[in-house]
Structures are given as C-alpha cells and as structure tokens.
Write a protein that holds these residues in place. Structure first.
Motif, PDB file in Angstrom:
ATOM      1  N   GLU A 247       0.090  -1.006  -0.255  1.00 30.83           N
ATOM      2  CA  GLU A 247       0.237   0.250  -0.285  1.00 30.83           C
ATOM      3  C   GLU A 247       1.286   1.474   0.035  1.00 30.83           C
ATOM      4  OE1 GLU A 247      -3.539  -0.238   3.219  1.00 30.83           O
ATOM      5  OE2 GLU A 247      -3.266  -2.111   2.860  1.00 30.83           O
ATOM      6  N   ILE A 248       1.693   0.700   1.170  1.00 26.30           N
ATOM      7  CA  ILE A 248       2.823   2.556   0.843  1.00 26.30           C
ATOM      8  C   ILE A 248       3.702   2.665  -0.848  1.00 26.30           C
ATOM      9  CG2 ILE A 248       5.146   3.315   2.110  1.00 26.30           C
ATOM     10  CD1 ILE A 248       4.219   2.322   4.395  1.00 26.30           C
ATOM     11  N   ALA A 249       3.702   1.384  -0.959  1.00 20.18           N
ATOM     12  CA  ALA A 249       4.381   1.596  -2.270  1.00 20.18           C
ATOM     13  C   ALA A 249       3.510   1.972  -3.210  1.00 20.18           C
ATOM     14  CB  ALA A 249       5.120   0.151  -2.182  1.00 20.18           C
TER      15      ALA A 249
ATOM     16  N   VAL B  32       7.711  11.228   0.572  1.00 18.39           N
ATOM     17  CA  VAL B  32       8.848   9.689   0.680  1.00 18.39           C
ATOM     18  C   VAL B  32       9.578   9.597   1.980  1.00 18.39           C
ATOM     19  CG1 VAL B  32      10.665   9.349  -0.028  1.00 18.39           C
ATOM     20  CG2 VAL B  32       8.827  10.078  -1.584  1.00 18.39           C
ATOM     21  N   TYR B  33       9.505  10.681   2.792  1.00 22.08           N
ATOM     22  CA  TYR B  33       9.950  10.664   4.204  1.00 22.08           C
ATOM     23  C   TYR B  33       8.932  10.170   4.958  1.00 22.08           C
ATOM     24  CZ  TYR B  33      12.300  11.644   8.308  1.00 22.08           C
ATOM     25  OH  TYR B  33      12.534  11.338   9.771  1.00 22.08           O
TER      26      TYR B  33
ATOM     27  N   ASP C 116       6.628   5.094   7.666  1.00 27.09           N
ATOM     28  CA  ASP C 116       5.757   4.299   8.319  1.00 27.09           C
ATOM     29  C   ASP C 116       6.215   3.043   7.805  1.00 27.09           C
ATOM     30  OD1 ASP C 116       4.450   6.103   8.728  1.00 27.09           O
ATOM     31  OD2 ASP C 116       3.036   6.073   7.220  1.00 27.09           O
ATOM     32  N   LEU C 117       7.213   3.044   6.866  1.00 28.54           N
ATOM     33  CA  LEU C 117       7.833   1.422   6.330  1.00 28.54           C
ATOM     34  C   LEU C 117       8.597   1.118   7.705  1.00 28.54           C
ATOM     35  CD1 LEU C 117       7.742  -0.764   4.450  1.00 28.54           C
ATOM     36  CD2 LEU C 117       9.746   0.393   3.631  1.00 28.54           C
ATOM     37  N   ASP C 118       9.660   2.007   8.645  1.00 28.26           N
ATOM     38  CA  ASP C 118      10.187   1.401   9.409  1.00 28.26           C
ATOM     39  C   ASP C 118       9.452   0.823  10.028  1.00 28.26           C
ATOM     40  OD1 ASP C 118      13.042   0.769  10.321  1.00 28.26           O
ATOM     41  OD2 ASP C 118      11.944   2.671  11.579  1.00 28.26           O
TER      42      ASP C 118
ATOM     43  N   GLU D 119      17.009  23.666   5.848  1.00 32.16           N
ATOM     44  CA  GLU D 119      17.509  23.165   7.143  1.00 32.16           C
ATOM     45  C   GLU D 119      18.515  21.368   6.824  1.00 32.16           C
ATOM     46  OE1 GLU D 119      16.691  22.091  11.936  1.00 32.16           O
ATOM     47  OE2 GLU D 119      16.075  24.183  10.854  1.00 32.16           O
ATOM     48  N   LEU D 120      17.817  21.005   5.931  1.00 29.56           N
ATOM     49  CA  LEU D 120      17.907  19.561   6.218  1.00 29.56           C
ATOM     50  C   LEU D 120      18.832  19.463   4.840  1.00 29.56           C
ATOM     51  CD1 LEU D 120      14.548  17.273   6.225  1.00 29.56           C
ATOM     52  CD2 LEU D 120      16.436  17.079   8.463  1.00 29.56           C
TER      53      LEU D 120
END
Length: 101
Positions: A23-25, A49-50, A55-57, A94-95
C-alpha cells in the motif's frame, strides 16, 4: 497510519506487513506520477517519501497497532496537520543545508 483490522481475518503478521508495504509503494507511485505531472513540488514529494519510509520502518519493526479510521475523526480538527509551504521550504533548506532555488 490507520487501517481497519479484524483479528478474525487470520492474516498473520508477515502477510499484514507485506500488504501494508505494498500500500505504501502504491502511494509512492502515485506521488511520483504527481511530481512528474507537476501536481506536487519537490518539497512535497520529499516529505511524502520521508513519511512513507518512516511508516515502512515502523511496519518492518512490528511496533505498530492498526486502528479503526473512525477513532481518528476527532483528530481531524487539529491545525497541526495543515501544510505550510514556507515552513516546508525552511525545513527542507535546513535538512539539505542549502537554500531553496
């Protein structure tokens, strides 16, 4: 991440994790297409994407609990979820430690 889940489905944890990852993909594929079409700018895509990777982690770690979407209706009134372009650009700068162009 919220999803309706029924314990009686008999779906084991690894199958559930695989389904959530797919679902994330699918959501990422839609975001990539949106970026190519110009519907999203790079900052929006990057943050999406982050979030998806985060969420995937969590899914891979097994440290999550699926809840019913109805439980989150009260949370929809929070102003914290409002997207602010200026704030997003500042955070992205900043990132990346580079000014946005």
């Amino acid at each position: 991440m919220t999803e309706q889940y029924d314990d009686n489905q008999g779906e084991d944890r690894s199958e559930e994790q695989e389904r959530l990852a797919r679902e994330i993909a699918d959501e990422l594929a839609d975001a990539f297409v949106g970026y190519v079409r110009g519907d999203l700018d790079f900052a929006e895509l990057s943050f999406g994407v982050y979030d998806a990777l985060r969420d995937l982690d969590v899914i891979a770690s097994g440290e999550y609990e699926l809840t019913d979407d109805e439980d989150d209706e009260d949370d929809d009134d929070d102003d914290d979820d409002v997207y602010d372009d200026d704030e997003a650009v500042e955070e992205q700068e900043e990132l990346s430690q580079e000014p946005a162009t």
